[in-house]
Design a protein around this motif. Structure first.
Motif, mmCIF file in Angstrom:
data_model
loop_
_atom_site.group_PDB
_atom_site.id
_atom_site.type_symbol
_atom_site.label_atom_id
_atom_site.label_comp_id
_atom_site.label_asym_id
_atom_site.label_seq_id
_atom_site.Cartn_x
_atom_site.Cartn_y
_atom_site.Cartn_z
ATOM 1 N N TYR A 78 46.449 53.120 24.829
ATOM 2 C CA TYR A 78 45.749 53.122 26.016
ATOM 3 C C TYR A 78 44.500 52.224 25.898
ATOM 4 C CZ TYR A 78 43.586 53.357 30.613
ATOM 5 O OH TYR A 78 42.894 53.156 31.781
ATOM 6 N N SER A 79 44.590 51.042 26.795
ATOM 7 C CA SER A 79 43.026 50.195 27.046
ATOM 8 C C SER A 79 42.740 49.972 28.297
ATOM 9 C CB SER A 79 43.563 48.877 26.089
ATOM 10 O OG SER A 79 43.648 49.073 24.701
ATOM 11 N N LEU A 80 41.545 50.197 28.472
ATOM 12 C CA LEU A 80 40.868 49.775 29.828
ATOM 13 C C LEU A 80 39.883 48.758 29.664
ATOM 14 C CD1 LEU A 80 40.479 50.293 32.878
ATOM 15 C CD2 LEU A 80 38.915 52.372 32.447
ATOM 16 N N ASN A 81 39.663 47.797 30.400
ATOM 17 C CA ASN A 81 38.711 46.752 30.364
ATOM 18 C C ASN A 81 38.341 46.526 31.668
ATOM 19 O OD1 ASN A 81 37.020 44.902 29.159
ATOM 20 N ND2 ASN A 81 38.343 43.273 29.734
ATOM 21 N N ILE A 82 37.066 46.974 31.976
ATOM 22 C CA ILE A 82 36.464 46.843 33.341
ATOM 23 C C ILE A 82 35.337 45.861 33.609
ATOM 24 C CG2 ILE A 82 34.979 47.935 35.226
ATOM 25 C CD1 ILE A 82 36.223 50.485 34.757
ATOM 26 N N ILE A 83 35.722 44.585 34.086
ATOM 27 C CA ILE A 83 34.376 43.508 34.286
ATOM 28 C C ILE A 83 33.598 43.691 35.695
ATOM 29 C CG2 ILE A 83 33.850 41.141 34.134
ATOM 30 C CD1 ILE A 83 36.586 40.867 32.208
ATOM 31 N N MET A 84 32.477 43.815 35.545
ATOM 32 C CA MET A 84 31.906 43.853 36.767
ATOM 33 C C MET A 84 30.900 42.774 37.023
ATOM 34 S SD MET A 84 30.516 47.754 36.424
ATOM 35 C CE MET A 84 30.856 48.001 34.624
ATOM 36 N N LYS A 85 31.333 41.610 37.495
ATOM 37 C CA LYS A 85 31.094 40.127 37.639
ATOM 38 C C LYS A 85 29.443 40.065 38.369
ATOM 39 C CE LYS A 85 32.620 35.770 38.294
ATOM 40 N NZ LYS A 85 33.741 34.730 38.507
ATOM 41 N N VAL A 86 28.531 39.457 37.573
ATOM 42 C CA VAL A 86 27.322 39.480 38.304
ATOM 43 C C VAL A 86 27.250 37.905 38.760
ATOM 44 C CG1 VAL A 86 24.897 39.258 37.908
ATOM 45 C CG2 VAL A 86 25.991 40.829 36.816
ATOM 46 N N ASN A 87 27.633 36.892 38.152
ATOM 47 C CA ASN A 87 27.848 35.657 38.403
ATOM 48 C C ASN A 87 28.966 34.939 37.617
ATOM 49 O OD1 ASN A 87 26.452 34.709 36.137
ATOM 50 N ND2 ASN A 87 24.333 34.881 37.218
ATOM 51 N N LYS A 88 28.856 33.584 37.468
ATOM 52 C CA LYS A 88 29.824 32.871 36.858
ATOM 53 C C LYS A 88 29.612 33.166 35.280
ATOM 54 C CE LYS A 88 31.807 28.349 36.124
ATOM 55 N NZ LYS A 88 31.609 26.750 36.412
#
Length: 310
Positions: free
Chosen positions: A266-276
């Motif tokens: 199982y893989s989880l990847n969370i991206i919390m984008k600040v800007n580009k």
């Protein structure tokens, strides 16, 4: 004379209005045609999308009474999709690769924080509705040598080589049936899946080696073959604005030996984008494979990310 002038005025206005309407219709029809062409381009043929990320973590201490150790780590990763779709044929491909190192001030060795190479490919031919006949390939290994760390009799840190590129290496493939709602939700079932585990025979040829001790491979061998049932789920969702989570679950049961012991990845990847270009990235992976280790293997990486989309 006035009647004729009035009639000419009415005809001129009518002609002008008709010309305007015709021009508007022409523009609208042209826009519709362009939109249709664009939709066709976007909907069929190749689509590519990728992300290159660099995660950095650093800590430094100077005369810090509470204690601490200077450290620096960096992880480079790539997540690349190249997919094909035309009529009732789909072909989805995903490349995942990451490598990270940690250096602490008083450690004798650099240590890995991440080491992963994985390629997934699945081709589908529409059967009915949103179901497709499918055939998939999964390949995964690591880039560099892995070590088990310990201490000698004098308390000095030592390490023992345990793994390396293609030891182990996994190749899993088989036919099945595939369901997809959209690009964010995909499920595949493959009841006749072959799984090959490759290792360096140097690890299985030592004196006193017991069959199966090293990733399930027998003494003196460099490969293990399994036949079983494979299922995979991919789900990507937006948790909130600028925060996305990508989930991947792979399950495998070996018909030939202990089918009740289901392998899980199982893989989880969370991206919390600040800007580009900036984001906070969190990656988590949990693996259960009783041929490798009788228990869960877990890893997680969190840090500030520099991202480049392509």
């Amino acid at each position: 004379m006035r009647k004729i002038a009035l009639l000419l005025f009415v005809l001129a206005n009518f002609t002008f209005v008709q010309a305007q309407n015709t021009e508007k219709e022409l523009i609208q029809n042209t826009e519709k045609a362009v939109t249709k062409i664009n939709d066709t381009i976007e909907g069929e043929g190749w689509k590519t999308k990728g992300n290159l990320s660099l995660l950095l973590n650093q800590s430094s201490f100077n005369n810090w009474i509470a204690g601490g150790e200077d450290s620096f780590s960096g992880t480079l990763g790539i997540n690349y999709d190249f997919n094909y779709k035309k009529d009732d044929l789909t072909w989805d491909n995903k490349l995942l690769a990451s490598y990270g190192l940690l250096q602490t001030k008083n450690a004798d060795f650099e240590k890995k924080t991440d080491d992963r190479f994985e390629f997934n490919s699945i081709v589908g031919k529409r059967a009915f509705g949103q179901w497709y006949y499918s055939y998939f390939v999964n390949f995964r290994t690591q880039f560099t040598t892995g070590y088990i760390y310990g201490q000698d009799a004098n308390g000095k840190e030592i390490r023992t080589e345990n793994t390396k590129f293609m030891s182990p290496g996994y190749f899993t493939t088989g036919p099945g049936i595939y369901w997809t709602k959209d690009a964010n939700l995909k499920i595949n079932f493959a009841p006749l899946t072959s799984k090959f585990t490759f290792v360096d025979s140097a690890y299985t040829s030592g004196i006193g080696y017991v069959d199966g001790d090293y990733f399930g491979v027998d003494q003196g061998k460099s490969m293990r073959y399994e036949l079983g049932f494979y299922a995979s789920v991919y789900y990507k969702l937006a948790i909130m604005t600028n925060v996305t989570a990508e989930n991947t679950l792979n399950l495998y049961s070996n018909y030939l030996e202990d089918p009740q012991n289901v392998d899980m990845d199982y893989s989880l990847n969370i991206i919390m984008k600040v800007n580009k270009y900036l984001s906070a990235n969190f990656s988590f992976q949990a693996i259960y494979d009783d041929n490798a280790f009788r228990g869960f293997q877990t890893r997680q990486v969190f840090g500030l990310g520099i991202n480049f989309g392509f």
